[in-house]
Motif scaffolding. Structure first.
Motif, PDB file in Angstrom:
ATOM      1  N   LEU A 167     -11.133  33.469   3.573  1.00  0.00           N
ATOM      2  CA  LEU A 167     -10.620  33.095   4.896  1.00  0.00           C
ATOM      3  C   LEU A 167     -11.711  33.058   5.966  1.00  0.00           C
ATOM      4  CD1 LEU A 167      -7.299  35.166   4.891  1.00  0.00           C
ATOM      5  CD2 LEU A 167      -7.436  32.679   5.012  1.00  0.00           C
ATOM      6  N   LEU A 168     -12.705  33.932   5.834  1.00  0.00           N
ATOM      7  CA  LEU A 168     -13.727  34.028   6.890  1.00  0.00           C
ATOM      8  C   LEU A 168     -14.955  33.186   6.576  1.00  0.00           C
ATOM      9  CD1 LEU A 168     -13.590  37.863   7.611  1.00  0.00           C
ATOM     10  CD2 LEU A 168     -12.756  36.025   9.097  1.00  0.00           C
ATOM     11  N   TYR A 186      -9.892  37.842  -0.404  1.00  0.00           N
ATOM     12  CA  TYR A 186      -9.148  37.196   0.681  1.00  0.00           C
ATOM     13  C   TYR A 186     -10.011  37.076   1.945  1.00  0.00           C
ATOM     14  CZ  TYR A 186      -4.708  36.919  -1.798  1.00  0.00           C
ATOM     15  OH  TYR A 186      -3.726  36.575  -2.686  1.00  0.00           O
ATOM     16  N   ASP A 187     -10.706  38.150   2.285  1.00  0.00           N
ATOM     17  CA  ASP A 187     -11.541  38.111   3.493  1.00  0.00           C
ATOM     18  C   ASP A 187     -12.608  37.026   3.377  1.00  0.00           C
ATOM     19  OD1 ASP A 187     -10.099  40.158   4.516  1.00  0.00           O
ATOM     20  OD2 ASP A 187     -11.675  41.671   4.415  1.00  0.00           O
ATOM     21  N   ALA A 239      -9.221  35.291  11.555  1.00  0.00           N
ATOM     22  CA  ALA A 239      -8.768  34.490  10.418  1.00  0.00           C
ATOM     23  C   ALA A 239      -8.426  35.330   9.200  1.00  0.00           C
ATOM     24  CB  ALA A 239      -9.843  33.466  10.056  1.00  0.00           C
ATOM     25  N   ASP A 240      -8.939  36.555   9.111  1.00  0.00           N
ATOM     26  CA  ASP A 240      -8.681  37.356   7.909  1.00  0.00           C
ATOM     27  C   ASP A 240      -7.350  38.107   7.971  1.00  0.00           C
ATOM     28  OD1 ASP A 240      -9.754  38.870   9.976  1.00  0.00           O
ATOM     29  OD2 ASP A 240     -10.601  40.362   8.632  1.00  0.00           O
TER      30      ASP A 240
END
Lengths: 454, 454
Positions: free
Chosen positions: B33-34, B29-30, A157-158
């Motif tokens: 999203l995670l 972002y990581d 997902a990242d």
């Protein structure tokens, strides 16, 4: 003084050419958005014809329909290019469930394209979960023999570009059966290539390579929710069994066609620019994103040129490729015929990443070619097209790769693509009219700029 | 030698700072999203609470819920800011139909927010179609008196940014009733602000300005398909009549709240950076895009800072504004209190353009400020964030405009936004988890860079 005049003329000619390029792009976008044809074509393909798996009635109807529609555009030539394609049929709807003492639990499932069927009574076996082929190898025959191998490595997902997440997982689907056979597995179940948790299984091609028929084992995908559930339950009850059944069948090869139309170039008719998508689709939805969108956008590129009165210098050819999904026979055939005829291809663009809001293009070309192209990004800025990068193009145009040929792929926003890809919800209502039309105009603009500058 | 050392240090420090900025963005972002929270919050807001029109039970539940969730984040302070808001209720579901000798034809309709009801038995009158206020004026009282004015100017499909198309049409909805009253109209029907042809009416605010109650006429929106139909039928049968009924009511003012939470700045605690969205929504769907998405993304910005261990130098404040849709009382109140308290605001960012794939930001700031910000675009490139332009910010943060304050608005892809805006299909399932999460990370990244560089 002479130098000043020259400078003036140079500046004048640059600004004039800039202006005319801006104007032509605006014409493409305006025409596509205000008076476009792509959405109506997609409506017909998706809602009147439906899914178009190679060798199916839908695929043949799509050949006939798109040929007829291209005929109406007043192109210089429209023809069918024969190509033999594999025919695989799904048969009766698949089912799978976890057998448990407290009752059975359903697992939404679909056969992978190319897989063999289970025996008529289905398969019942213990399940062993793995994340990759290394794990499979470590477990070895002792742990795997007689079991169903369950591949459950999720898409990452990242990764911002979802195609990279797909690329990092799809080996499980394509090669999972062949790898599992080595250790005596009786079947494989693969977690669907989907970034979302939902109940839809996603099909897609798989390959046994040169495995003899007698050693082939059935391969199927289960939904991401089902994968989560099975993973939990198999940890709680390591000896649980799954029963599953599918009735798919490989039916050999049948005749089909690429559909091709062209506008003859006014100055360099022997140099060809291709724009295309693939006419076949998987059978679960109606293939609106994959790749109905690419088909109608490619047709629209030629219509937009006609409609705006643009006469290309090079020959512009729309190619609707057959059998991208499970064989690539159309793409290979097109390149083969081109080679035999010694046709010179300048450029080939494919749209096969969904009908979503366009972001730009990736290019497979030389650094010099890319430098020229990247300079055009300013022309695309008003249309919010910003992505110009070197990278892949498209499966169908790939076989055209040769010295000097510029290959490209349309890059729409990819965030939602794998929500629909190869699943029953890849349907017309998942495509937004404006997004589709913006993509077509963006493609026409790139072909125009290539035509003007190469 | 000294100069070389200096140069080395400069280059080293630039590349190091670049690297640490890149790293922090990647963390945002990581994490989003995670291990994001925004989608779960939106699930609750949309599916457990539902629509949140100012003064409704849903709005009050949303205040309570978001306050509780902010409390859980371990911020330095969380509080409610009281604000009086108008309460308008829709009442019984509206209906409208064309009365004709061959049978009645249904027109999907909804009252505009702030409108008065029709008389209890509804209104039956002839219809006169206009495209704008000039046409209305030309027709004058002779042609309009006693009739229903039907505003039917569509959104312009050739504008790439759909908010521009909205801006070019929304006067019909906001001021249509007040203008039509001048010529004796008995009601107005407005074509929905929707670029698609479908059957959903889209509500939204309207204003009578200082019109006395006795002169107010009912105002409603009909779906785009209904507008096309009515336009055709009224041309064929100019004396056709439409009957419509609505039971909406203005209920005066009630107490509500902005929900606010903050992380105290480590170096400049008296300089405030705001991130927000609006907590209220229209009542037809569940307000997932407008503006549940902005609410949960703004909350997520502070959570991402905590989660990644980032301690801002300036105070970072999340503000969930009440009553953006039909009064802007929350935004005005927040700015008013800030002014009275002599708070210094450095920056305010609003997300109120839907939870779609983020493209960038628009800024309301000086050229010097913008130049600094635009240089960061390279940091956003890996995330496909490319849009950095001067332009509007957001309705709720607008009242903070003052010398030196940087205002900004998140700009997601706008192509689908008006398919859902203010309509019954603005629901949770129209929001894609990844797109929502990418927006939150993009917002956090901008706040971080402002924090570091201003």
């Amino acid at each position: 003084m002479k130098n000043l005049t020259f400078l003036f003329l140079l500046v004048f000619s640059i600004s004039f050419s800039q202006t005319s390029e801006e104007q032509q792009l605006k014409k493409f976008y305006d025409t596509s958005l205000l008076n476009g044809q792509s959405y109506d074509w997609l409506d017909y393909l998706s809602n009147r014809i439906g899914s178009r798996l190679s060798g199916s009635v839908g695929a043949e109807l799509a050949v006939k329909y798109t040929k007829e529609e291209l005929d109406k555009l007043g192109l210089d030539k429209v023809w069918l290019q024969p190509v033999m394609v594999p025919k695989w049929v799904r048969g009766a709807k698949e089912y799978a469930y976890i057998k448990s003492s407290t009752g059975n639990t359903n697992l939404p499932v679909c056969a992978l394209g190319g897989s063999v069927a289970t025996p008529a009574l289905g398969i019942t076996a213990e399940v062993i979960e793995v994340k990759n082929f290394e794990e499979l190898k470590e477990l070895g025959e002792a742990k795997i023999k007689g079991k169903i191998v369950f591949y459950n490595r999720p898409m990452q997902a990242d990764l911002i570009q979802t195609f990279n997440a797909y690329g990092g997982c799809v080996d499980q689907r394509v090669h999972g059966a062949k790898e599992a056979v080595k250790y005596g597995a009786v079947a494989v179940l693969v977690r669907s290539m989907n970034l979302r948790l939902d109940d839809l299984p996603h099909t897609g091609t798989m390959s046994y390579d040169d495995l003899p028929d007698s050693e082939k084992i059935p391969a199927a995908a289960i939904s991401t929710n089902a994968a989560e559930l099975l993973s939990t339950m198999v940890k709680l009850t390591p000896d649980l069994k799954v029963h599953f059944k599918q009735s798919c069948e490989n039916k050999g090869e049948v005749q089909s066609y690429n559909v091709i139309g062209e506008i003859k170039g006014s100055e360099k008719p022997d140099e060809i620019m291709v724009v295309g998508g693939h006419l076949d689709s998987w059978d679960l939805g109606d293939g609106s994103h994959d790749d109905g969108a690419g088909v109608v956008q490619s047709m629209e590129v030629l219509r937009l040129m006609k409609e705006t009165g643009y006469k290309p210098k090079h020959t512009v050819r729309v190619v609707l490729f057959m059998n991208e999904e499970n064989g690539l026979r159309g793409g290979l055939k097109y390149a083969d015929v081109a080679k035999n005829k010694k046709e010179k291809h300048l450029f080939a663009l494919e749209s096969d990443a969904g009908g979503f809001s366009p972001r730009g293009f990736s290019f497979d070309c030389t650094d010099e070619q890319f430098e020229t192209i990247a300079n055009w990004s300013i022309l695309f800025k008003p249309y919010l097209i910003h992505y110009f990068e070197k990278g892949g193009s498209g499966a169908d145009v790939g076989p055209l790769k040769a010295d000097g040929v510029i290959l490209a792929g349309l890059r729409p926003d990819s965030q939602r693509y794998f929500d629909y890809h190869h699943a029953a919800n890849d349907r017309f209502d998942a495509v937004n009219k404006r997004e589709l039309e913006l993509g077509a105009a963006t493609m026409a603009s790139l072909l125009y700029l290539i035509d003007q500058n190469f």
